[in-house]
Design a protein around this motif. Structure first.
Motif, PDB file in Angstrom:
ATOM      1  N   ARG A  32       0.822  -1.219   0.000  1.00  0.00           N
ATOM      2  CA  ARG A  32       0.000   0.000   0.000  1.00  0.00           C
ATOM      3  C   ARG A  32       0.852   1.263   0.000  1.00  0.00           C
ATOM      4  N   GLY A  33       1.964   1.235   0.721  1.00  0.00           N
ATOM      5  CA  GLY A  33       2.863   2.385   0.706  1.00  0.00           C
ATOM      6  C   GLY A  33       2.197   3.638   1.218  1.00  0.00           C
ATOM      7  N   GLY A  34       2.378   4.746   0.486  1.00  0.00           N
ATOM      8  CA  GLY A  34       1.751   6.008   0.846  1.00  0.00           C
ATOM      9  C   GLY A  34       2.708   6.996   1.477  1.00  0.00           C
ATOM     10  N   ASN A  35       2.577   8.268   1.095  1.00  0.00           N
ATOM     11  CA  ASN A  35       3.284   9.370   1.742  1.00  0.00           C
ATOM     12  C   ASN A  35       2.391   9.906   2.856  1.00  0.00           C
ATOM     13  N   ILE A  36       2.801   9.709   4.082  1.00  0.00           N
ATOM     14  CA  ILE A  36       1.984  10.041   5.256  1.00  0.00           C
ATOM     15  C   ILE A  36       2.812  10.977   6.124  1.00  0.00           C
ATOM     16  N   HIS A  37       2.385  12.221   6.223  1.00  0.00           N
ATOM     17  CA  HIS A  37       3.250  13.169   6.928  1.00  0.00           C
ATOM     18  C   HIS A  37       2.458  14.378   7.429  1.00  0.00           C
ATOM     19  N   ASP A  38       3.088  15.090   8.343  1.00  0.00           N
ATOM     20  CA  ASP A  38       2.497  16.278   8.956  1.00  0.00           C
ATOM     21  C   ASP A  38       1.179  15.930   9.640  1.00  0.00           C
ATOM     22  N   ILE A  39       1.314  15.089  10.659  1.00  0.00           N
ATOM     23  CA  ILE A  39       0.176  14.631  11.458  1.00  0.00           C
ATOM     24  C   ILE A  39       0.379  15.179  12.872  1.00  0.00           C
ATOM     25  N   TYR A  40      -0.587  15.943  13.369  1.00  0.00           N
ATOM     26  CA  TYR A  40      -0.445  16.642  14.644  1.00  0.00           C
ATOM     27  C   TYR A  40      -1.614  16.291  15.566  1.00  0.00           C
ATOM     28  N   VAL A  41      -1.281  15.872  16.790  1.00  0.00           N
ATOM     29  CA  VAL A  41      -2.300  15.503  17.778  1.00  0.00           C
ATOM     30  C   VAL A  41      -1.957  16.187  19.090  1.00  0.00           C
ATOM     31  N   ARG A  42      -2.960  16.818  19.718  1.00  0.00           N
ATOM     32  CA  ARG A  42      -2.725  17.439  21.017  1.00  0.00           C
ATOM     33  C   ARG A  42      -3.991  17.406  21.866  1.00  0.00           C
ATOM     34  N   ASN A  43      -3.762  17.502  23.176  1.00  0.00           N
ATOM     35  CA  ASN A  43      -4.867  17.534  24.144  1.00  0.00           C
ATOM     36  C   ASN A  43      -5.810  16.356  23.940  1.00  0.00           C
ATOM     37  N   LEU A  44      -5.233  15.162  23.947  1.00  0.00           N
ATOM     38  CA  LEU A  44      -5.998  13.929  23.788  1.00  0.00           C
ATOM     39  C   LEU A  44      -6.053  13.201  25.120  1.00  0.00           C
ATOM     40  N   THR A  45      -7.253  12.906  25.580  1.00  0.00           N
ATOM     41  CA  THR A  45      -7.459  12.173  26.815  1.00  0.00           C
ATOM     42  C   THR A  45      -7.955  10.772  26.491  1.00  0.00           C
ATOM     43  N   ILE A  46      -7.246   9.777  26.977  1.00  0.00           N
ATOM     44  CA  ILE A  46      -7.619   8.381  26.781  1.00  0.00           C
ATOM     45  C   ILE A  46      -7.827   7.758  28.156  1.00  0.00           C
ATOM     46  N   GLY A  47      -8.981   7.153  28.355  1.00  0.00           N
ATOM     47  CA  GLY A  47      -9.240   6.450  29.599  1.00  0.00           C
ATOM     48  C   GLY A  47      -8.640   5.059  29.547  1.00  0.00           C
ATOM     49  N   GLN A  48      -9.356   4.142  28.916  1.00  0.00           N
ATOM     50  CA  GLN A  48      -8.905   2.754  28.813  1.00  0.00           C
ATOM     51  C   GLN A  48      -8.720   2.386  27.349  1.00  0.00           C
ATOM     52  N   VAL A  49      -7.578   1.770  27.029  1.00  0.00           N
ATOM     53  CA  VAL A  49      -7.280   1.393  25.657  1.00  0.00           C
ATOM     54  C   VAL A  49      -6.287   0.232  25.701  1.00  0.00           C
ATOM     55  N   LYS A  50      -6.206  -0.527  24.629  1.00  0.00           N
ATOM     56  CA  LYS A  50      -5.200  -1.596  24.576  1.00  0.00           C
ATOM     57  C   LYS A  50      -3.832  -1.027  24.204  1.00  0.00           C
ATOM     58  N   ASP A  51      -3.724  -0.374  23.047  1.00  0.00           N
ATOM     59  CA  ASP A  51      -2.471   0.237  22.606  1.00  0.00           C
ATOM     60  C   ASP A  51      -2.672   1.738  22.468  1.00  0.00           C
ATOM     61  N   VAL A  52      -1.717   2.527  22.954  1.00  0.00           N
ATOM     62  CA  VAL A  52      -1.874   3.973  22.904  1.00  0.00           C
ATOM     63  C   VAL A  52      -1.503   4.510  21.518  1.00  0.00           C
ATOM     64  N   ILE A  53      -0.290   4.253  21.051  1.00  0.00           N
ATOM     65  CA  ILE A  53       0.176   4.751  19.756  1.00  0.00           C
ATOM     66  C   ILE A  53       0.699   3.581  18.936  1.00  0.00           C
ATOM     67  N   VAL A  54       0.158   3.426  17.732  1.00  0.00           N
ATOM     68  CA  VAL A  54       0.562   2.342  16.839  1.00  0.00           C
ATOM     69  C   VAL A  54       0.924   2.943  15.479  1.00  0.00           C
ATOM     70  N   ILE A  55       2.114   2.657  14.996  1.00  0.00           N
ATOM     71  CA  ILE A  55       2.515   2.940  13.609  1.00  0.00           C
ATOM     72  C   ILE A  55       3.104   1.647  13.083  1.00  0.00           C
ATOM     73  N   ASN A  56       2.408   1.002  12.171  1.00  0.00           N
ATOM     74  CA  ASN A  56       2.752  -0.366  11.796  1.00  0.00           C
ATOM     75  C   ASN A  56       2.885  -0.502  10.286  1.00  0.00           C
ATOM     76  N   PHE A  57       4.107  -0.784   9.817  1.00  0.00           N
ATOM     77  CA  PHE A  57       4.349  -1.014   8.396  1.00  0.00           C
ATOM     78  C   PHE A  57       4.091  -2.469   7.993  1.00  0.00           C
ATOM     79  N   PHE A  58       3.692  -3.305   8.928  1.00  0.00           N
ATOM     80  CA  PHE A  58       3.524  -4.732   8.664  1.00  0.00           C
ATOM     81  C   PHE A  58       2.060  -5.149   8.710  1.00  0.00           C
ATOM     82  N   TYR A  59       1.151  -4.219   8.474  1.00  0.00           N
ATOM     83  CA  TYR A  59      -0.280  -4.522   8.529  1.00  0.00           C
ATOM     84  C   TYR A  59      -0.645  -5.513   7.416  1.00  0.00           C
ATOM     85  N   GLU A  60      -1.340  -6.571   7.767  1.00  0.00           N
ATOM     86  CA  GLU A  60      -1.793  -7.616   6.845  1.00  0.00           C
ATOM     87  C   GLU A  60      -0.642  -8.161   5.991  1.00  0.00           C
ATOM     88  N   GLU A  61      -0.472  -7.685   4.738  1.00  0.00           N
ATOM     89  CA  GLU A  61       0.508  -8.284   3.836  1.00  0.00           C
ATOM     90  C   GLU A  61       1.958  -8.040   4.276  1.00  0.00           C
TER      91      GLU A  61
END
Length: 479
Positions: A373-402
């Protein structure tokens, strides 16, 4: 658990007054202790510019009342009345189709330019789960691939100024008897399997035709293919508004705008727990605002996309200039997700002041792609995020499926996360790039994860910057 500190608690109450309200959610102590919203400077200075470029639809001041056209709103099949209202709107040059309180069953609704479908409070539209009603086939995207398929339940193609608004309910009619079993084996329906009428043969055939460059008009995947339609899809439309409505029980993705410019999704509730029930998936769209929404879904809450593999590269239109704010995410595979159909790229995404929490929320922030799938993915900004309960907080995965099986390495860089607070997670990070194509410029600052069972992994990242980040009460310093 730490002891009660009255001074800190009172300070958190004062801070809470400055926080934006999210409907239906009481702020936790973590949420109340967040810093006030930062100013729009630095990269965030783009946000006001993006918002000013988004045009709301201009709808002529005339109304077409469904009951005035003959509908009763007593659970009858009202398809002919919706069709009559849309045709009257088209002939008049546009207007507002008003759905008064009541229950209306219908087949697909195809909106035209300069038209608003407005549901009064107490109005319910229930789509009839008979697949033959969603023919003839229309041009659509399915998992990022263009084809001729079943009509989305609410659909517009090449329209200007279209809106879906109101305080009513829209029920897609999908359940474990109709639409959802076409997925095959899944965790949503106890009796589903890979046998019988499922999407798998058609899905594989569509992928082959996409890679072979078969013209879209010749990719016929409606009746007999078992590829489920989305609930709402505006395709190649400009100046789109979806506001206020509650959307439930979608056959496939709930809100799926494709190739749209000027898109506002505001104060919407998506509640669908079927297979692939993503909440809102803007794909190859430009200038997008998603705000004040509640997502409670069987798949990703928000998934930003741009086409799959050969089709994504052929069309080559990224999703760009996206603002997500003041939203609440409950159940889902991910809160804010980029991918996995992301071959056309994603850039300039800004998320702020959102709240996520559920024992069934798998990931907070997620980028999923691979070497096909590839893709140019850039300039992503996140702030003031509140998470109560979650399994994984931050995921960046180049090995999804294939995984690492293709010739199109993802190009992911400049991802900035600040003022993130998470109460409880199974794993803090799952971040894996390629050695030959590492993730570049990941910055995490002024953030904390109060309880994490595992730190997880961070692999193949260059330019990782961590500033004032604590996990389990300890300063986090990646090795």
């Amino acid at each position: 658990m730490t002891g009660f500190n009255r001074r800190v608690f009172l300070q958190s109450l004062v801070a809470a007054a400055a926080l934006p309200a999210v409907p239906g959610l009481l702020p936790s102590a973590v949420a109340m202790s967040r810093p006030p919203r930062a100013q729009y400077n630095g990269p965030w200075a783009q946000v006001p510019k993006i918002l000013s470029s988004i045009k709301l639809p201009s709808i002529p001041a005339r109304e077409f009342d469904l009951k005035a056209l003959g509908a009763k709103g007593e659970g009858e099949d009202a398809s002919e009345f919706f069709a009559a209202a849309i045709e009257a709107c088209r002939k008049a040059g546009g207007g507002r189709i008003v759905v008064p309180a009541g229950k209306y069953r219908t087949g697909p609704i195809h909106l035209v330019s300069n038209t608003e479908l407005h549901l009064h409070e107490g109005a319910e539209i229930h789509f009839i789960p008979e697949p033959e009603r969603y023919l003839p086939a229309v041009k659509t995207r399915w998992e990022g691939m263009e084809m001729m398929g079943y009509s989305p339940l609410i659909y517009a193609h090449k329209a200007e100024n279209v809106a879906l608004t109101g305080k009513g309910l829209i029920d897609g009619g999908a359940d474990c008897d109709t639409w959802w079993p076409w997925k095959g084996a899944n965790t949503k329906c106890e009796n589903s399997s890979n046998e019988g009428d499922t999407q798998h043969p058609a899905r594989n055939a569509l992928m082959e035709e996409m890679e072979a460059g078969v013209p879209v008009a010749e990719r016929e995947y409606a009746e007999g293919s078992f590829l489920r339609p989305p609930l709402v899809q505006f395709y190649e439309c400009n100046n789109v508004l979806i506001e206020g409505v509650t959307l439930e029980n979608s056959p496939f993705w709930v809100i799926h705008p494709v190739l749209c410019e000027g898109l506002t999704v505001r104060n919407v509730t998506t509640r669908s727990h079927g297979p692939n029930s993503d909440g809102c998936d803007p794909e190859s769209c430009r200038n997008v605002l998603i705000e004040g929404c509640l997502f409670d879904n069987g798949d990703d809450c928000i998934a930003i996309k741009s086409g799959r593999n050969a089709d994504g590269r052929r069309v080559n239109i990224p999703t760009e200039n996206v603002v997500v704010r003041n939203c609440q995410m409950k159940d889902g595979h991910g809160g804010l997700v980029l991918g996995s159909e992301i071959s056309g790229g994603v850039r300039n995404v800004f998320m702020e002041d959102c709240v996520m929490s559920s024992p069934h929320l798998e990931r907070g922030l997620r980028i999923k792609t691979n070497a096909m799938r590839g893709g140019n993915i850039h300039d992503i900004y996140v702030r003031n995020l509140t998470i109560g309960q979650v399994k994984d907080v931050i995921v960046i995965n180049f090995f999804y499926e294939e995984g690492d099986k293709g010739d199109f390495d993802p190009n992911v860089y400049n991802i900035q996360v600040e003022d993130l607070v998470c109460e409880e997670a199974e794993r803090a990070f799952h971040i894996r790039g390629f050695a030959r194509a590492p993730i570049r410029g990941l910055q995490i600052s002024n953030s904390r994860i109060d309880r994490a069972a595992s730190l997880g992994v961070i692999e193949e990242v260059t330019g990782l910057t961590v500033d004032n980040v604590t996990i389990n009460g300890q300063a986090f310093k990646p090795s």
